[in-house]
Design a protein around this motif. Structure first.
Motif, PDB file in Angstrom:
ATOM      1  N   PHE A   1       0.844  -1.189   0.000  1.00 32.70           N
ATOM      2  CA  PHE A   1       0.000   0.000   0.000  1.00 32.70           C
ATOM      3  C   PHE A   1       0.881   1.241   0.000  1.00 32.70           C
ATOM      4  N   ASN A   2       0.662   2.120  -0.975  1.00 34.85           N
ATOM      5  CA  ASN A   2       1.470   3.319  -1.126  1.00 34.85           C
ATOM      6  C   ASN A   2       0.576   4.556  -1.108  1.00 34.85           C
TER       7      ASN A   2
ATOM      8  N   GLY B   1      -7.276   3.780  25.098  1.00 35.64           N
ATOM      9  CA  GLY B   1      -7.670   4.902  25.932  1.00 35.64           C
ATOM     10  C   GLY B   1      -6.508   5.823  26.226  1.00 35.64           C
ATOM     11  N   ASP B   2      -5.689   6.125  25.195  1.00 38.22           N
ATOM     12  CA  ASP B   2      -4.548   7.015  25.373  1.00 38.22           C
ATOM     13  C   ASP B   2      -4.406   7.891  24.125  1.00 38.22           C
ATOM     14  N   SER B   3      -3.281   8.585  23.998  1.00 32.62           N
ATOM     15  CA  SER B   3      -3.099   9.530  22.889  1.00 32.62           C
ATOM     16  C   SER B   3      -2.082   9.049  21.868  1.00 32.62           C
ATOM     17  N   ASN B   4      -1.787   7.765  21.846  1.00 33.60           N
ATOM     18  CA  ASN B   4      -0.761   7.251  20.940  1.00 33.60           C
ATOM     19  C   ASN B   4      -1.144   7.464  19.476  1.00 33.60           C
ATOM     20  N   LEU B   5      -0.143   7.689  18.638  1.00 33.56           N
ATOM     21  CA  LEU B   5      -0.372   7.781  17.205  1.00 33.56           C
ATOM     22  C   LEU B   5      -0.695   6.405  16.653  1.00 33.56           C
ATOM     23  N   ILE B   6      -1.696   6.364  15.747  1.00 35.53           N
ATOM     24  CA  ILE B   6      -2.129   5.098  15.160  1.00 35.53           C
ATOM     25  C   ILE B   6      -1.711   4.992  13.707  1.00 35.53           C
ATOM     26  N   GLY B   7      -1.884   6.067  12.960  1.00 29.94           N
ATOM     27  CA  GLY B   7      -1.570   6.011  11.537  1.00 29.94           C
ATOM     28  C   GLY B   7      -1.963   7.287  10.839  1.00 29.94           C
ATOM     29  N   ILE B   8      -2.109   7.192   9.537  1.00 35.83           N
ATOM     30  CA  ILE B   8      -2.436   8.345   8.705  1.00 35.83           C
ATOM     31  C   ILE B   8      -3.568   7.953   7.773  1.00 35.83           C
ATOM     32  N   LEU B   9      -4.498   8.879   7.536  1.00 33.86           N
ATOM     33  CA  LEU B   9      -5.584   8.629   6.601  1.00 33.86           C
ATOM     34  C   LEU B   9      -5.223   9.172   5.224  1.00 33.86           C
ATOM     35  N   ALA B  10      -6.026   8.807   4.237  1.00 35.53           N
ATOM     36  CA  ALA B  10      -5.709   9.117   2.845  1.00 35.53           C
ATOM     37  C   ALA B  10      -5.713  10.605   2.551  1.00 35.53           C
TER      38      ALA B  10
ATOM     39  N   TYR C   1     -14.092   0.272  19.607  1.00 42.90           N
ATOM     40  CA  TYR C   1     -14.154   1.677  19.207  1.00 42.90           C
ATOM     41  C   TYR C   1     -13.706   1.768  17.748  1.00 42.90           C
ATOM     42  N   LEU C   2     -14.561   2.313  16.889  1.00 47.08           N
ATOM     43  CA  LEU C   2     -14.217   2.424  15.480  1.00 47.08           C
ATOM     44  C   LEU C   2     -12.979   3.282  15.286  1.00 47.08           C
ATOM     45  N   LEU C   3     -12.100   2.847  14.389  1.00 45.54           N
ATOM     46  CA  LEU C   3     -10.952   3.682  14.053  1.00 45.54           C
ATOM     47  C   LEU C   3     -11.397   4.961  13.359  1.00 45.54           C
ATOM     48  N   PHE C   4     -12.307   4.819  12.399  1.00 45.34           N
ATOM     49  CA  PHE C   4     -12.764   5.995  11.658  1.00 45.34           C
ATOM     50  C   PHE C   4     -14.118   5.679  11.038  1.00 45.34           C
ATOM     51  N   GLY C   5     -15.126   6.454  11.429  1.00 44.57           N
ATOM     52  CA  GLY C   5     -16.471   6.213  10.935  1.00 44.57           C
ATOM     53  C   GLY C   5     -17.107   7.408  10.266  1.00 44.57           C
ATOM     54  N   GLY C   6     -16.328   8.450   9.996  1.00 41.33           N
ATOM     55  CA  GLY C   6     -16.876   9.658   9.384  1.00 41.33           C
ATOM     56  C   GLY C   6     -16.386   9.860   7.968  1.00 41.33           C
ATOM     57  N   ASP C   7     -16.433  11.118   7.518  1.00 38.92           N
ATOM     58  CA  ASP C   7     -15.928  11.491   6.194  1.00 38.92           C
ATOM     59  C   ASP C   7     -14.527  12.072   6.319  1.00 38.92           C
ATOM     60  N   TYR C   8     -13.775  12.014   5.216  1.00 40.69           N
ATOM     61  CA  TYR C   8     -12.510  12.731   5.171  1.00 40.69           C
ATOM     62  C   TYR C   8     -12.787  14.230   5.260  1.00 40.69           C
ATOM     63  N   GLN C   9     -12.049  14.921   6.103  1.00 47.71           N
ATOM     64  CA  GLN C   9     -12.164  16.372   6.177  1.00 47.71           C
ATOM     65  C   GLN C   9     -11.214  17.065   5.194  1.00 47.71           C
ATOM     66  N   GLY C  10     -10.218  16.342   4.722  1.00 49.63           N
ATOM     67  CA  GLY C  10      -9.329  16.857   3.693  1.00 49.63           C
ATOM     68  C   GLY C  10      -9.634  16.185   2.351  1.00 49.63           C
ATOM     69  N   THR C  11      -8.782  16.451   1.384  1.00 48.15           N
ATOM     70  CA  THR C  11      -8.946  15.857   0.057  1.00 48.15           C
ATOM     71  C   THR C  11      -8.171  14.547   0.006  1.00 48.15           C
ATOM     72  N   PRO C  12      -8.854  13.411  -0.115  1.00 47.76           N
ATOM     73  CA  PRO C  12      -8.141  12.123  -0.062  1.00 47.76           C
ATOM     74  C   PRO C  12      -7.332  11.841  -1.316  1.00 47.76           C
ATOM     75  N   ALA C  13      -6.159  11.313  -1.126  1.00 50.90           N
ATOM     76  CA  ALA C  13      -5.343  10.799  -2.219  1.00 50.90           C
ATOM     77  C   ALA C  13      -5.679   9.322  -2.428  1.00 50.90           C
ATOM     78  N   THR C  14      -5.257   8.786  -3.542  1.00 52.33           N
ATOM     79  CA  THR C  14      -5.498   7.373  -3.831  1.00 52.33           C
ATOM     80  C   THR C  14      -4.402   6.525  -3.182  1.00 52.33           C
ATOM     81  N   ILE C  15      -4.815   5.508  -2.469  1.00 51.40           N
ATOM     82  CA  ILE C  15      -3.876   4.553  -1.917  1.00 51.40           C
ATOM     83  C   ILE C  15      -3.673   3.466  -2.965  1.00 51.40           C
ATOM     84  N   THR C  16      -2.476   3.387  -3.521  1.00 46.38           N
ATOM     85  CA  THR C  16      -2.206   2.464  -4.610  1.00 46.38           C
ATOM     86  C   THR C  16      -1.556   1.186  -4.092  1.00 46.38           C
ATOM     87  N   ASN C  17      -1.583   0.161  -4.927  1.00 40.28           N
ATOM     88  CA  ASN C  17      -0.995  -1.131  -4.570  1.00 40.28           C
ATOM     89  C   ASN C  17       0.186  -1.439  -5.488  1.00 40.28           C
TER      90      ASN C  17
END
Length: 367
Positions: free
Chosen positions: A213-214, A286-295, A351-367
């Motif tokens: 995934f890129n 239940g903490d503030s650790n970084l999990i990842g990045i969205l598109a 607890y869902l990781l992400f259940g809403g809409d992107y607030q920014g402009t999503p890029a394509t995650i390529t394979n």
């Protein structure tokens, strides 16, 4: 408890010139793909051929060594790789189960000769060809410190001229799971815990998947004038190297059935990848650790705010807000896991990781 987070060393990397010596220091190019020898009897297991270093990425006090596996594994599965970088007086080493490997603790401006070895049950291979690189403090200039949290299964490439960062993920996690093949060579298989109903586990082993995934996003993402709905498939990349999915399982929302097959990282397999839907409790609970990045380029954190130790009270519909984080005390927009229990399954709150809409402009995650 084994905690891979304490081993993560994948810091922000840049690109620079490097020298590769392609004369192999070990191995036999004529070896077969499986190695060993047979003469009408059992297979004789020998050490693997040497891996082949293909590139080095230069970072601030570290080098990231990418390599191809040996042409022959010696007749037994390779259990680990070790990269070693030496400056003539000192050497530094780091190990992993796949490419690339980050070697840290190096001196900026010092030239290092780096090699990689492979190990199976018979022993360790000869060293690979030599690749030379020099760490450089400027490789991290302008790149947010949060990207230091992405592990060995994610290569982070900063393009300062373009103002972008690219994440190249293996698609495989760097932690234990019952979704690894118990008879495979990962060394990361564990039996299902109480949170997992074994009969509801998804088919397929992590070992069998080869999808990468890129994602390339602006280093300073901005909120868009309108939101964008997420879709099925990868919507982000976890610090562990596998993708983040949304709150859907196929055409329907997540339910008790699929979630009862989740492992302790809120993840399961399918289609053709291991992916996360809910809070991965060994990484953040239940903490503030970084999990990842969205598109859309915005980072995703745990349920709590860094400077208060409590869930934020000003999140928007996507779980985002403007505030400081442990990596940047200047207020900036980022996402959190929303502190609302989606479902409780097998005694574990999901607890869902992400259940809403992107607030920014999503890029394509390529394979």
């Amino acid at each position: 408890m084994w905690d891979r987070r304490k081993m993560r060393t994948g810091l922000a990397v840049g690109t620079a010139a490097l020298t590769l010596s392609l004369a192999s220091c070990g191995g036999d190019d004529s070896s077969s793909g499986t190695g060993g020898s047979t003469s009408g009897g059992p297979t004789t297991i020998v050490v693997p051929d040497a891996p082949k270093v293909t590139s080095i990425a230069i970072g601030n006090t570290f080098l990231t060594i990418a390599f191809d596996p040996p042409s022959s594994n010696g007749g037994a599965a390779i259990t680990s790789y070790e990269a070693t970088c030496a400056d003539g007086a000192s050497s530094f080493a780091s190990s992993a189960v796949s490419s690339p490997i980050n070697v840290t603790g190096l001196a900026n401006g010092m030239q290092y000769d780096c090699t990689v070895t492979a190990t199976n049950s018979a022993g360790t291979s000869d060293a690979s060809n030599v690749a030379t690189g020099s760490p450089d403090a400027s490789a991290a200039s302008g790149l947010p410190a949060a990207f230091s949290q992405f592990g060995n299964n994610v290569t982070v490439v900063y393009n300062e001229a373009a103002g972008t960062v690219t994440l190249e993920a293996t698609g495989k996690p760097d932690h234990v799971s019952p979704y690894w093949d118990p008879n495979g060579d990962s060394g990361l298989y564990v039996s299902p815990g109480s949170e997992t109903t074994e009969s509801r586990m998804s088919p397929g082993f992590i070992d069998d998947y080869a999808i990468r995934f890129n994602l390339t996003v602006p280093i300073n993402p901005q909120r868009a004038s309108s939101t964008t709905a997420t879709s099925l498939g990868a919507i982000g990349i976890m610090i562990t190297g596998s993708p983040i999915f949304n709150d859907q399982e196929g055409p329907t929302d997540l339910g008790v059935g699929p979630m009862s097959g989740f492992d302790n990282y809120g993840a399961h397999t399918g289609p053709q990848t291991y992916h996360y839907h809910t809070e991965p409790t060994p990484i953040t609970n239940g903490d503030s650790n970084l999990i990842g990045i969205l598109a859309d380029g915005f980072l995703l954190y745990g349920r709590h705010e860094w400077n208060t130790g409590a869930p934020p009270t000003d999140l928007d519909a996507s779980g985002g807000h403007v505030g400081p984080t442990q990596f940047n005390e200047e207020p900036h927009y980022h996402y959190h896991i929303v502190d609302d229990v989606y479902l409780t399954v097998n005694g574990k709150d999901g607890y869902l990781l992400f259940g809403g809409d992107y607030q920014g402009t999503p890029a394509t995650i390529t394979n």
